[in-house]
Design a protein around this motif. Structure first.
Motif, PDB file in Angstrom:
ATOM      1  N   ASP A  25     -52.776  84.006   4.024  1.00 30.28           N
ATOM      2  CA  ASP A  25     -52.322  85.323   3.363  1.00 30.28           C
ATOM      3  C   ASP A  25     -53.033  85.517   2.257  1.00 30.28           C
ATOM      4  OD1 ASP A  25     -50.699  87.763   3.536  1.00 30.28           O
ATOM      5  OD2 ASP A  25     -49.775  86.897   1.719  1.00 30.28           O
ATOM      6  N   LEU A  56     -41.216  88.794   4.612  1.00 33.12           N
ATOM      7  CA  LEU A  56     -42.092  88.950   3.367  1.00 33.12           C
ATOM      8  C   LEU A  56     -43.248  89.290   3.772  1.00 33.12           C
ATOM      9  CD1 LEU A  56     -40.685  86.100   1.117  1.00 33.12           C
ATOM     10  CD2 LEU A  56     -40.235  88.540   0.872  1.00 33.12           C
ATOM     11  N   ARG A  60     -45.167  92.832   2.926  1.00 33.97           N
ATOM     12  CA  ARG A  60     -46.334  92.465   2.044  1.00 33.97           C
ATOM     13  C   ARG A  60     -47.457  93.511   2.687  1.00 33.97           C
ATOM     14  NH1 ARG A  60     -48.284  86.841  -0.555  1.00 33.97           N
ATOM     15  NH2 ARG A  60     -49.934  87.744  -1.906  1.00 33.97           N
ATOM     16  N   HIS A  61     -47.666  93.353   3.920  1.00 32.88           N
ATOM     17  CA  HIS A  61     -48.740  94.183   4.674  1.00 32.88           C
ATOM     18  C   HIS A  61     -48.247  95.738   5.374  1.00 32.88           C
ATOM     19  CE1 HIS A  61     -51.267  90.782   3.554  1.00 32.88           C
ATOM     20  NE2 HIS A  61     -50.136  90.050   4.021  1.00 32.88           N
TER      21      HIS A  61
END
Length: 173
Positions: A25, A56, A60-61
């Motif tokens: 990531d 998460l 996050r994406h």
């Protein structure tokens, strides 16, 4: 190999995979990070941290909120004393316009981690958004003070939660 040794081996493997997922990531490879974290969960499905990490990474994406919510619910089921999945799930519910549920979840996060200021600030913001009195205002508060407070709350909401501001702006009053 005994069952205990196999379980320990899977736990170590899952920890290594989780580290690799976050490294992928950080390197800007979200698809790879999600594949790896899912492999970590396959290796150790009873680890709530892995489920929280999956949620998460999905958030996050800007992936599927429903899948992220399921990941956080899995983490909560496995570790009801872990505050972060409650707060993350509350964030999803608020984004979905389910503020009462968000407040309930955030209340739990604050109860579990009272020293985490961002949990308490979010809870306060959402309570004010739906008009809950926090017990600090008096009945003799003037109209102008109330108006000033509403403006500062709105500014705070718009800066902290732009997605909520967009939702409110989209409502046909």
């Amino acid at each position: 190999m005994t069952a205990r040794k196999r379980r320990q081996k899977n736990q170590r493997r899952a920890r290594r995979l989780a580290e690799q997922a976050w490294e992928a990531d950080d390197e800007g490879n979200p698809n790879r990070s999600l594949r790896i974290i899912r492999r970590a969960i396959d290796a150790n499905p009873s680890n709530p941290v892995l489920w929280n990490d999956l949620g998460l990474l999905l958030l996050r994406h800007q992936r599927d909120d429903d899948e992220a919510a399921r990941a956080f619910l899995s983490a909560i089921t496995l570790a009801p004393e872990m505050a972060d999945p409650y707060a993350q799930l509350a964030e999803i519910r608020a984004r979905q316009g389910l503020l009462h549920e968000a407040i309930s979840l955030q209340n739990r996060a604050v109860a579990l981690a009272p020293d985490v200021d961002r949990f308490a600030r979010r809870l306060d913001t959402w309570r004010r958004l739906i008009g809950h009195d926090d017990g600090n205002s008096t009945e003799s508060e003037s109209v102008s003070q109330h108006s000033d407070q509403a403006c500062s709350i709105e500014r705070s909401l718009r800066s902290e939660f732009p997605f909520l501001a967009d939702c409110v702006d989209a409502l046909q009053w």
